[in-house]
Design a protein around this motif. Structure first.
Motif, PDB file in Angstrom:
ATOM      1  N   PHE A  52       0.789  -1.229   0.000  1.00 13.40           N
ATOM      2  CA  PHE A  52       0.000   0.000   0.000  1.00 13.40           C
ATOM      3  C   PHE A  52       0.823   1.281   0.000  1.00 13.40           C
ATOM      4  N   PHE A  53       2.027   1.255   0.580  1.00 10.83           N
ATOM      5  CA  PHE A  53       2.822   2.469   0.667  1.00 10.83           C
ATOM      6  C   PHE A  53       4.148   2.373  -0.070  1.00 10.83           C
ATOM      7  N   GLY A  54       4.422   1.251  -0.696  1.00 14.01           N
ATOM      8  CA  GLY A  54       5.692   1.068  -1.385  1.00 14.01           C
ATOM      9  C   GLY A  54       5.856   1.929  -2.615  1.00 14.01           C
ATOM     10  N   TRP A  55       4.769   2.429  -3.166  1.00 13.30           N
ATOM     11  CA  TRP A  55       4.858   3.294  -4.352  1.00 13.30           C
ATOM     12  C   TRP A  55       5.578   4.596  -4.043  1.00 13.30           C
ATOM     13  N   SER A  56       5.496   5.019  -2.771  1.00 13.55           N
ATOM     14  CA  SER A  56       6.286   6.189  -2.393  1.00 13.55           C
ATOM     15  C   SER A  56       7.657   5.689  -1.944  1.00 13.55           C
ATOM     16  N   VAL A  57       8.649   6.464  -2.162  1.00 14.50           N
ATOM     17  CA  VAL A  57      10.003   6.058  -1.787  1.00 14.50           C
ATOM     18  C   VAL A  57      10.089   5.867  -0.276  1.00 14.50           C
ATOM     19  N   TYR A  58       9.421   6.717   0.460  1.00 15.80           N
ATOM     20  CA  TYR A  58       9.436   6.639   1.919  1.00 15.80           C
ATOM     21  C   TYR A  58       8.816   5.320   2.404  1.00 15.80           C
TER      22      TYR A  58
END
Length: 73
Positions: A52-58
């Motif tokens: 869910f959040f891997g698309w952002s680098v963070y």
């Protein structure tokens, strides 16, 4: 995963590029699965963060950190 990459080497429609990007995207999840096989909750946590959040680098770096951190945390 490597089998998928090797069979797509003859295609020129861009699917090899997509498979390589997908492989890189899920590296933290694969590390967590290999490194922490007994703690399934840790793997599921890393997988969900990565999904869910891997698309952002963070988000990718958070998933990577959780995958390589010690299991005593």
């Amino acid at each position: 995963m490597l089998l998928l990459l090797s069979t797509a080497a003859t295609k020129t429609d861009g699917s090899l590029f997509f498979k390589i990007i997908l492989f890189i995207y899920f590296i933290p999840s694969m590390i967590a699965l290999i490194r922490i096989p007994l703690i399934k909750f840790r793997f599921i946590t890393v997988l969900l963060i990565n999904l869910f959040f891997g698309w952002s680098v963070y988000g990718w770096w958070i998933a990577f950190y959780k995958a390589v951190s010690s299991s005593k945390e």
